[in-house]
Write a protein that holds these residues in place. Sequence first.
Motif, PDB file in Angstrom:
ATOM      1  N   TYR A 148      -4.640  -5.007   4.522  1.00 23.63           N
ATOM      2  CA  TYR A 148      -4.625  -3.617   4.032  1.00 23.63           C
ATOM      3  C   TYR A 148      -5.930  -3.222   3.338  1.00 23.63           C
ATOM      4  O   TYR A 148      -6.503  -2.180   3.671  1.00 23.63           O
ATOM      5  CB  TYR A 148      -3.401  -3.354   3.152  1.00 23.63           C
ATOM      6  CG  TYR A 148      -2.175  -3.032   3.970  1.00 23.63           C
ATOM      7  CD1 TYR A 148      -2.041  -1.799   4.578  1.00 23.63           C
ATOM      8  CD2 TYR A 148      -1.161  -3.961   4.144  1.00 23.63           C
ATOM      9  CE1 TYR A 148      -0.927  -1.489   5.344  1.00 23.63           C
ATOM     10  CE2 TYR A 148      -0.045  -3.665   4.907  1.00 23.63           C
ATOM     11  CZ  TYR A 148       0.069  -2.419   5.504  1.00 23.63           C
ATOM     12  OH  TYR A 148       1.174  -2.120   6.264  1.00 23.63           O
ATOM     13  N   PRO A 149      -6.449  -4.001   2.394  1.00 29.88           N
ATOM     14  CA  PRO A 149      -7.731  -3.608   1.782  1.00 29.88           C
ATOM     15  C   PRO A 149      -8.877  -3.571   2.805  1.00 29.88           C
ATOM     16  O   PRO A 149      -9.749  -2.702   2.727  1.00 29.88           O
ATOM     17  CB  PRO A 149      -7.985  -4.676   0.716  1.00 29.88           C
ATOM     18  CG  PRO A 149      -6.676  -5.312   0.471  1.00 29.88           C
ATOM     19  CD  PRO A 149      -5.877  -5.174   1.742  1.00 29.88           C
ATOM     20  N   ALA A 150      -8.858  -4.478   3.768  1.00 27.43           N
ATOM     21  CA  ALA A 150      -9.912  -4.499   4.788  1.00 27.43           C
ATOM     22  C   ALA A 150      -9.893  -3.223   5.632  1.00 27.43           C
ATOM     23  O   ALA A 150     -10.922  -2.824   6.180  1.00 27.43           O
ATOM     24  CB  ALA A 150      -9.747  -5.727   5.686  1.00 27.43           C
ATOM     25  N   LEU A 151      -8.740  -2.567   5.715  1.00 26.83           N
ATOM     26  CA  LEU A 151      -8.612  -1.316   6.469  1.00 26.83           C
ATOM     27  C   LEU A 151      -8.800  -0.084   5.588  1.00 26.83           C
ATOM     28  O   LEU A 151      -8.562   1.040   6.029  1.00 26.83           O
ATOM     29  CB  LEU A 151      -7.245  -1.262   7.163  1.00 26.83           C
ATOM     30  CG  LEU A 151      -7.014  -2.316   8.249  1.00 26.83           C
ATOM     31  CD1 LEU A 151      -5.580  -2.272   8.738  1.00 26.83           C
ATOM     32  CD2 LEU A 151      -7.989  -2.133   9.401  1.00 26.83           C
ATOM     33  N   GLY A 152      -9.198  -0.297   4.337  1.00 31.89           N
ATOM     34  CA  GLY A 152      -9.497   0.827   3.458  1.00 31.89           C
ATOM     35  C   GLY A 152      -8.338   1.323   2.623  1.00 31.89           C
ATOM     36  O   GLY A 152      -8.418   2.414   2.040  1.00 31.89           O
ATOM     37  N   TYR A 153      -7.287   0.553   2.519  1.00 35.27           N
ATOM     38  CA  TYR A 153      -6.140   0.950   1.701  1.00 35.27           C
ATOM     39  C   TYR A 153      -6.251   0.364   0.296  1.00 35.27           C
ATOM     40  O   TYR A 153      -6.801  -0.716   0.108  1.00 35.27           O
ATOM     41  CB  TYR A 153      -4.826   0.494   2.349  1.00 35.27           C
ATOM     42  CG  TYR A 153      -4.462   1.314   3.566  1.00 35.27           C
ATOM     43  CD1 TYR A 153      -3.786   2.524   3.440  1.00 35.27           C
ATOM     44  CD2 TYR A 153      -4.807   0.887   4.843  1.00 35.27           C
ATOM     45  CE1 TYR A 153      -3.457   3.276   4.555  1.00 35.27           C
ATOM     46  CE2 TYR A 153      -4.483   1.632   5.962  1.00 35.27           C
ATOM     47  CZ  TYR A 153      -3.810   2.828   5.809  1.00 35.27           C
ATOM     48  OH  TYR A 153      -3.491   3.581   6.915  1.00 35.27           O
ATOM     49  N   ASP A 154      -5.710   1.090  -0.656  1.00 34.29           N
ATOM     50  CA  ASP A 154      -5.624   0.661  -2.052  1.00 34.29           C
ATOM     51  C   ASP A 154      -4.269  -0.005  -2.227  1.00 34.29           C
ATOM     52  O   ASP A 154      -3.245   0.678  -2.210  1.00 34.29           O
ATOM     53  CB  ASP A 154      -5.775   1.874  -2.971  1.00 34.29           C
ATOM     54  CG  ASP A 154      -5.593   1.543  -4.436  1.00 34.29           C
ATOM     55  OD1 ASP A 154      -5.748   0.364  -4.820  1.00 34.29           O
ATOM     56  OD2 ASP A 154      -5.286   2.474  -5.208  1.00 34.29           O
ATOM     57  N   VAL A 155      -4.253  -1.315  -2.344  1.00 34.28           N
ATOM     58  CA  VAL A 155      -2.998  -2.063  -2.439  1.00 34.28           C
ATOM     59  C   VAL A 155      -2.501  -2.076  -3.882  1.00 34.28           C
ATOM     60  O   VAL A 155      -3.241  -2.418  -4.798  1.00 34.28           O
ATOM     61  CB  VAL A 155      -3.179  -3.508  -1.922  1.00 34.28           C
ATOM     62  CG1 VAL A 155      -1.958  -4.351  -2.219  1.00 34.28           C
ATOM     63  CG2 VAL A 155      -3.469  -3.483  -0.433  1.00 34.28           C
ATOM     64  N   VAL A 156      -1.237  -1.699  -4.039  1.00 29.95           N
ATOM     65  CA  VAL A 156      -0.577  -1.752  -5.335  1.00 29.95           C
ATOM     66  C   VAL A 156       0.565  -2.751  -5.198  1.00 29.95           C
ATOM     67  O   VAL A 156       1.495  -2.536  -4.418  1.00 29.95           O
ATOM     68  CB  VAL A 156      -0.024  -0.361  -5.750  1.00 29.95           C
ATOM     69  CG1 VAL A 156       0.686  -0.450  -7.092  1.00 29.95           C
ATOM     70  CG2 VAL A 156      -1.131   0.685  -5.763  1.00 29.95           C
ATOM     71  N   THR A 157       0.466  -3.871  -5.919  1.00 27.35           N
ATOM     72  CA  THR A 157       1.517  -4.887  -5.872  1.00 27.35           C
ATOM     73  C   THR A 157       2.632  -4.475  -6.825  1.00 27.35           C
ATOM     74  O   THR A 157       2.379  -4.178  -7.992  1.00 27.35           O
ATOM     75  CB  THR A 157       0.959  -6.266  -6.266  1.00 27.35           C
ATOM     76  OG1 THR A 157      -0.122  -6.578  -5.379  1.00 27.35           O
ATOM     77  CG2 THR A 157       2.025  -7.338  -6.152  1.00 27.35           C
ATOM     78  N   LEU A 158       3.832  -4.448  -6.299  1.00 31.87           N
ATOM     79  CA  LEU A 158       4.976  -4.028  -7.107  1.00 31.87           C
ATOM     80  C   LEU A 158       5.420  -5.149  -8.036  1.00 31.87           C
ATOM     81  O   LEU A 158       5.491  -6.313  -7.620  1.00 31.87           O
ATOM     82  CB  LEU A 158       6.142  -3.619  -6.204  1.00 31.87           C
ATOM     83  CG  LEU A 158       5.896  -2.369  -5.363  1.00 31.87           C
ATOM     84  CD1 LEU A 158       7.031  -2.145  -4.385  1.00 31.87           C
ATOM     85  CD2 LEU A 158       5.725  -1.159  -6.267  1.00 31.87           C
ATOM     86  N   PRO A 159       5.741  -4.806  -9.266  1.00 37.41           N
ATOM     87  CA  PRO A 159       6.262  -5.829 -10.177  1.00 37.41           C
ATOM     88  C   PRO A 159       7.696  -6.213  -9.779  1.00 37.41           C
ATOM     89  O   PRO A 159       8.411  -5.420  -9.178  1.00 37.41           O
ATOM     90  CB  PRO A 159       6.231  -5.128 -11.540  1.00 37.41           C
ATOM     91  CG  PRO A 159       6.279  -3.670 -11.237  1.00 37.41           C
ATOM     92  CD  PRO A 159       5.626  -3.493  -9.892  1.00 37.41           C
ATOM     93  N   ASN A 160       8.074  -7.431 -10.114  1.00 39.16           N
ATOM     94  CA  ASN A 160       9.432  -7.906  -9.855  1.00 39.16           C
ATOM     95  C   ASN A 160      10.334  -7.435 -10.987  1.00 39.16           C
ATOM     96  O   ASN A 160      10.583  -8.164 -11.944  1.00 39.16           O
ATOM     97  CB  ASN A 160       9.448  -9.434  -9.725  1.00 39.16           C
ATOM     98  CG  ASN A 160       8.730  -9.918  -8.485  1.00 39.16           C
ATOM     99  OD1 ASN A 160       8.399  -9.135  -7.602  1.00 39.16           O
ATOM    100  ND2 ASN A 160       8.476 -11.201  -8.415  1.00 39.16           N
ATOM    101  N   ILE A 161      10.781  -6.175 -10.859  1.00 39.12           N
ATOM    102  CA  ILE A 161      11.639  -5.538 -11.861  1.00 39.12           C
ATOM    103  C   ILE A 161      12.813  -4.877 -11.151  1.00 39.12           C
ATOM    104  O   ILE A 161      12.860  -4.853  -9.917  1.00 39.12           O
ATOM    105  CB  ILE A 161      10.844  -4.493 -12.704  1.00 39.12           C
ATOM    106  CG1 ILE A 161      10.145  -3.476 -11.789  1.00 39.12           C
ATOM    107  CG2 ILE A 161       9.820  -5.193 -13.602  1.00 39.12           C
ATOM    108  CD1 ILE A 161       9.352  -2.377 -12.507  1.00 39.12           C
ATOM    109  N   ALA A 162      13.728  -4.325 -11.904  1.00 40.69           N
ATOM    110  CA  ALA A 162      14.916  -3.677 -11.337  1.00 40.69           C
ATOM    111  C   ALA A 162      14.521  -2.571 -10.361  1.00 40.69           C
ATOM    112  O   ALA A 162      13.456  -1.952 -10.485  1.00 40.69           O
ATOM    113  CB  ALA A 162      15.778  -3.118 -12.460  1.00 40.69           C
TER     114      ALA A 162
END
Length: 177
Positions: A148-162
Amino acid sequence: MNRLVLISGCSGGGKSTLLAELGRRGHAIVEEPGRRIVKQELEGDGAALPWIDMAAFARRAIEMAAADHAAARGQAGWTFFDRGLIDAASALQHLTGEPILEKLSGLHRYNTKVFLTPPWPEIYVTDPERRHGFDEAVAEYDRLATIYPALGYDVVTLPNIAVAERVDFILDRLEAK
């Protein structure tokens, strides 16, 4: 502004549950192509299943994801995708070496923010549509987190929460543009 939002990441990381909550909140959602294909193939004795013919499965997922993208383009408001074209194209490219990922991802862009569900062993389960193990899911996640970053996307990793808090997290990040 591109309002087509991908939720991708680790298989079994809670994507479908997130999409269900987003749908309950009134957002347009698109179910994962892979799950729809598996259901169709199992109902009709098909062979385009990831555990029988992964390349055929990935090609069907690409077709379905491209159609989903086209259908959602004109909708008002956010549309959330449980995986999408990039996931399917990356699987096919990984399998066959066929260089289709960059071309397809350029033709069918999503919102620049892509949300990834990280590996979460405490909630990972197999089912009739997800037969692979956790290690395979983590390897796939690692590939996607690089692609995803290599294709120009801003990756947002989701927290392990409810679930509700995860959905709030996603919506807050989208509104913060």
